[in-house]
Scaffold this active site. Structure first.
Site, PDB file in Angstrom:
ATOM      1  N   GLU B  14       0.724  -1.162  -0.100  1.00 20.53           N
ATOM      2  CA  GLU B  14      -0.103   0.004   0.032  1.00 20.53           C
ATOM      3  C   GLU B  14       0.903   1.223   0.094  1.00 20.53           C
ATOM      4  O   GLU B  14       2.015   1.308   0.648  1.00 20.53           O
ATOM      5  CB  GLU B  14      -0.971   0.148   1.207  1.00 20.53           C
ATOM      6  N   CYS B  61      -5.295   4.727   5.831  1.00 18.72           N
ATOM      7  CA  CYS B  61      -5.120   3.670   4.800  1.00 18.72           C
ATOM      8  C   CYS B  61      -6.524   2.774   4.599  1.00 18.72           C
ATOM      9  O   CYS B  61      -7.314   2.449   5.852  1.00 18.72           O
ATOM     10  CB  CYS B  61      -4.188   2.517   5.456  1.00 18.72           C
ATOM     11  N   CYS B  64      -5.363  -1.182   5.360  1.00 16.32           N
ATOM     12  CA  CYS B  64      -5.432  -1.512   6.752  1.00 16.32           C
ATOM     13  C   CYS B  64      -6.726  -0.615   7.175  1.00 16.32           C
ATOM     14  O   CYS B  64      -6.497   0.343   8.171  1.00 16.32           O
ATOM     15  CB  CYS B  64      -4.327  -1.214   7.616  1.00 16.32           C
ATOM     16  N   HIS B  68      -7.325   2.439  12.264  1.00 14.94           N
ATOM     17  CA  HIS B  68      -6.881   3.852  12.639  1.00 14.94           C
ATOM     18  C   HIS B  68      -8.461   4.270  13.300  1.00 14.94           C
ATOM     19  O   HIS B  68      -8.021   5.145  14.178  1.00 14.94           O
ATOM     20  CB  HIS B  68      -6.378   4.676  11.627  1.00 14.94           C
ATOM     21  N   ARG B 458      -0.398  -5.121  10.772  1.00 13.84           N
ATOM     22  CA  ARG B 458       1.056  -4.632  10.298  1.00 13.84           C
ATOM     23  C   ARG B 458       1.819  -4.401  11.578  1.00 13.84           C
ATOM     24  O   ARG B 458       3.209  -4.440  11.506  1.00 13.84           O
ATOM     25  CB  ARG B 458       1.112  -3.524   9.509  1.00 13.84           C
ATOM     26  N   SER B 481       4.035   0.676   9.764  1.00 16.31           N
ATOM     27  CA  SER B 481       5.003   0.823   8.756  1.00 16.31           C
ATOM     28  C   SER B 481       5.926   1.713   9.058  1.00 16.31           C
ATOM     29  O   SER B 481       7.158   1.678   8.414  1.00 16.31           O
ATOM     30  CB  SER B 481       4.393   0.969   7.700  1.00 16.31           C
ATOM     31  N   CYS B 525       2.920  -0.694   4.392  1.00 14.69           N
ATOM     32  CA  CYS B 525       1.664   0.398   4.006  1.00 14.69           C
ATOM     33  C   CYS B 525       2.256   1.728   4.007  1.00 14.69           C
ATOM     34  O   CYS B 525       2.587   2.525   4.683  1.00 14.69           O
ATOM     35  CB  CYS B 525       0.690   0.189   5.062  1.00 14.69           C
ATOM     36  N   CYS B 528       7.167   4.055  -4.431  1.00 16.73           N
ATOM     37  CA  CYS B 528       8.407   4.176  -5.053  1.00 16.73           C
ATOM     38  C   CYS B 528       8.624   3.697  -6.457  1.00 16.73           C
ATOM     39  O   CYS B 528       8.272   2.826  -7.062  1.00 16.73           O
ATOM     40  CB  CYS B 528       9.626   3.562  -4.628  1.00 16.73           C
TER      41      CYS B 528
END
Lengths: 313, 546
Positions: B14, B61, B64, B68, B458, B481, B525, B528
């Site tokens: 993610e 996210c 996930c 949160h 995670r 993460s 999560c 690049c």
């Protein structure tokens, strides 16, 4: 004329659609999308091709919720959608290659299918400070969007972020986040929601690809079949609203009896979406059914305009 | 000096991640992990209603999802000084458990599997042999010769179409892949099945959570699903749970063990040193003492000595991150002042801060949870870990690796799934006894502080709030993460993934399967390209799009 196109033409005629009608379709579609007349033959070719229509999915300042939402589709299942109906040529969340090999996939899709691929976008584009807040492979999201989106047959914004700015654009918008339309200057079909119901995403894509018809949209670019009515007008608790039967608290006799959540902050009366009608996850539930007020997640700038979320309208 | 390899974007995660490694003598000798997206949620939260925080932070996210929102309501519950009713705690746990089941399934099959499985090789498999292997691996249905013939034909037709979609430009044929064609076909078949199973598993969350992604029945004070506290809804949840557990027990866990058997050398690759868990799934209002997964910290791989956790020892460093200043601050006093000045792995190279516990980098996630539970004598953890070590014939040290991390993810899925049955029954008992309380009302204080500590798929997740004039004065998130994929700290200590990558074999820098195997084992999560840099000439081979 190639064999495939000849057979397609025959199939259309069997259904009473002349070649002239078909080209008229493509012209209307093209005009609705704000595309130049030169795109008309390209749309015709894309729709007539036996190849699965190529789709390039760009992810910018997003949370991947819109991608996850699409994974929940059951009509068709996601594997049928991306392996049998479409050709998903670029999607960073599930594609096999990384880095240079992934860039190659994007490059191939955009050049080989220039003018013929559907571009789906989730996430908004940070534009402050030359767009440094979002980068992929050394390029800013803004650069990537400006290179890819204008070459697409159509740009579909899934989620409130790509459609209108969404979460990153929430006040004070520290990264200068903008919608795709605003940042790039292309006109987009918008399927907002946080995240949107996959039924609405799939409905738009598959309707367009299978029947060559773009859904009618409202002035915010939202397909009317999904966003044409207020949540309030489809809500199962509407009769309670009319009778003045409101839940005053989440722990109350009224809440247990499924009364209206207006006093607890429901934004249904100001929100266009079809959540009460189609519900989420195969018709399992939706926020008001779960006893929680609607937060208006398919409206532009809802994070600022419709908050505080527990304060009544 | 070694060759530099840059992989940007890292896909099948993610978010937006860039990994740079130095390769010397065919192995990674140094690594730098960069997050390349900044949104600024902590800045946006300032001045808002504290009750809204969970709705906003949930959008950190969508993979996930839920976690949160959970951390946030717990954090604000703490700040307004209330304990939620038992039913609210149980329902929050049930939705959280469902999230673990969904998240880990999708992670293994759709994000991680293609690092272990060569899809193209499946085309060479003998369906008859595949059926035989399948029957030895597990009791799963849809595993007859015709089932595998169907899958193989479907793959053949797909490849023949010439439009390879998400499988185009993959690293097929790399020497890093070790599975025989039949096991590849078995895995491919399960990859497809899992694509459908996850939609049904996600439905569980919608039963009490209204929808998935982004469930919307949590509030500060409890939950809101008053009209879902009935036999029909509980039965619906239980039916979907049973279906999911059949998949976990008959497909997911056996697959991980079967695949691990061909990659035993990966029990020596990708390990870290220290582990942290806040613990999760409180079984009573006594948190964290009643947690199913206990709170604790392990240093220098010493499983036998699990230390207690002191939150005051957490600091976030910004020395190598794109923020103002060099100072390390505890989250409760955290600041978020972004300042981008270019990517330089010797200076600043990530939007992530670098969390440290007592100055040490800590791995969080399934391996941390399982090791800490094991170290504290948890029966379920001991049984499943010892069982898998025996089945594979590998020593305990193999746990500290990419393989160990991947196996731990599967094992904890089963542990949590099994425990959910008891929680459902507890909810039924409470309702039968006439207890239908799901929400505790409260007054918003003018000022206060709160902390929400959770262990989510995670890893360790913390939310901190400071309330001023009944509004959010400061809000900080320290995300799993960030622990796992953050950059160096002021002392120059690499983060967990940067440490884990050292020693990873690289058979072909243009097909970095081995690097992805370890990076993906952390289930990143964030987010690049491969640019091969010649350190002598500093020439970068750039691949331009269009």
């Amino acid at each position: 004329m190639s064999d495939d196109k000849k057979r397609f033409g025959e199939r259309l005629e069997q259904r009473g659609v002349s070649r002239r009608d078909f080209m008229k379709f493509c012209t209307i579609v093209s005009a609705t999308m704000g595309l130049a007349p030169s795109f008309v033959p390209k749309i015709a070719e894309a729709l007539a091709s036996p190849q699965r229509p190529p789709v390039v999915w760009l992810s910018f300042a997003e949370c991947t919720g819109c991608t996850e939402a699409l994974l929940r589709t059951t009509y068709p299942w996601i594997d049928t959608l991306v392996l049998d109906i479409l050709s998903l040529d670029y999607h960073e969340t599930i594609m096999a290659p990384s880095g240079e090999a992934a860039e190659k996939s994007l490059h191939e899709a955009v050049t080989q299918h220039s003018g013929k691929f559907i571009c789906v976008v989730d996430g908004s584009i940070p534009t402050a400070d030359n767009g440094v807040y979002g980068m992929i492979g050394g390029k800013t999201f803004l650069e990537i969007a400006k290179e890819v989106c204008p070459k697409a047959l159509a740009v579909l914004c899934v989620g409130t972020c790509s459609a209108y700015g969404g979460v990153p654009a929430m006040a004070p918008n520290p990264t200068g986040a903008k919608s795709i339309q605003e940042a790039v200057g292309v006109s987009t079909v918008n399927i907002p929601g946080c995240p949107p119901n996959p039924i609405n995403m799939v409905g738009t894509i598959v309707n367009y690809l299978l029947f060559g018809k773009l859904p009618d949209v409202d002035q915010l670019g939202r397909p009317l079949f999904a966003y044409g009515k207020l949540v309030h007008d489809q809500c199962q608790r509407r009769s309670h609203f009319e009778m003045g039967e409101f839940a005053p608290s989440f722990q109350s006799d009224e809440a247990q009896r499924g009364f209206c959540l207006y006093e607890l902050g429901c934004k249904g009366p100001e929100t266009y979406n079809n959540c009460p009608s189609v519900k989420f996850n195969d018709g399992t539930s939706w926020p008001v059914e779960g006893g929680h007020p609607c937060i208006g997640c398919s409206e532009p700038n809802f994070w600022d305009k419709l908050s505080p979320f527990y304060k009544p309208l | 000096m070694g060759q530099r390899v840059v992989i940007d974007p890292i896909t099948r995660i993610e978010g937006h991640l860039r990994i740079e490694v130095e390769v010397a003598n065919g192995k990674v000798s140094n690594a730098w992990s960069s997050s390349t997206l900044f949104r600024g949620l902590e800045i946006m939260l300032k001045g808002r209603d504290p009750r809204d925080a969970q709705l906003i932070t949930q959008r950190a996210c969508g993979v996930c999802t839920y976690v949160h929102a959970l951390a946030s309501v717990r954090c604000v519950d703490d700040a307004v000084k209330i304990t939620v009713p038992n039913n609210a705690r149980i329902i929050r746990n049930l939705i959280h458990g469902a999230q673990f089941l969904h998240d880990h399934l999708v992670h293994f099959y759709h994000l991680h599997a293609l690092d272990w499985v060569d899809i193209v090789s499946a085309l060479q498999a003998d369906p008859q042999k595949t059926a035989k292997i399948a029957s030895e691996v597990s009791q799963a249905g849809m595993s007859g010769v015709n089932d595998f013939k169907d899958v193989q034909n479907r793959l053949k037709k797909f490849v023949e179409s010439g439009q390879l979609g998400i499988f185009a430009n993959g690293y097929w044929g790399s020497p890093a892949y070790k599975l025989p064609p039949e096991v590849n076909l078995l895995a491919a078949s399960h990859y497809l099945q899992a694509l459908r199973q996850q939609a049904r598993t996600a439905r569980m969350m919608a039963v009490f959570g209204a929808k998935n992604p982004h469930p919307q029945t949590l509030v500060v004070g409890g939950v809101t699903c008053a009209t879902d506290l009935n036999a029909e809804r509980i039965a619906e949840f239980k039916y979907l749970w049973q279906e999911t557990m059949d998949f976990v027990n008959n497909v997911y866990v056996p697959d991980v063990v079967a695949v691990a058997g061909f990659y035993k050398d990966w029990g020596n690759i990708g390990g870290t040193t220290n582990f942290l868990a806040y613990g999760e799934f409180p079984q009573s209002e006594k948190e964290p003492d009643s947690n199913l997964f206990p709170r604790g910290a392990i240093f220098k791989r010493n499983i036998g000595q699990v230390a207690p956790v002191d939150i005051a020892l957490i600091e976030e460093h910004v020395k190598h991150s794109w923020y103002e200043g060099d100072q390390a601050l505890p989250p409760a006093k955290g600041e978020t002042k972004p300042k981008y000045d270019g990517l330089d792995v010797e200076k600043r190279y990530s939007w992530m801060k670098a969390p440290r516990y007592n100055g040490e980098p800590m791995e969080v996630g399934p391996l941390a949870r399982v090791l800490i539970a094991y170290g504290k004598g948890n029966e379920a953890a001991k049984k499943s870990v010892d069982g898998v070590l025996k089945q594979l014939g590998v020593p305990t040290e193999a746990l500290f690796s990419t393989l160990g991390r991947t196996a731990a993810r599967a094992l904890e899925t089963k542990i949590i799934g099994d425990a959910m049955e008891g929680w459902m029954m507890q909810l039924v008992e409470n309702l039968k006894n006439g207890d239908n309380k799901i929400y505790q009302s409260f007054e918003m204080p003018d000022s206060g502080t709160g902390t929400g500590l959770n262990d989510v798929p995670r890893g360790a997740l913390g939310h901190w709030i400071e309330i001023k004039d009944k509004k959010i004065g400061n809000y900080q998130l320290v995300v799993p993460s960030t622990w796992n994929l953050g950059p160096r700290c002021a002392a120059g200590k690499p983060g967990p993934v940067e440490e884990a990558l050292i020693g990873t074999p690289v058979s072909d820098p243009k097909r970095p399967v081995e690097i992805l195997r370890t990076v993906h084992s952390f289930d990143p999560c964030i987010a690049c390209g491969v640019h091969v840099i010649d350190p002598q000439t500093n020439e970068i081979h750039k691949f331009r799009v269009v």
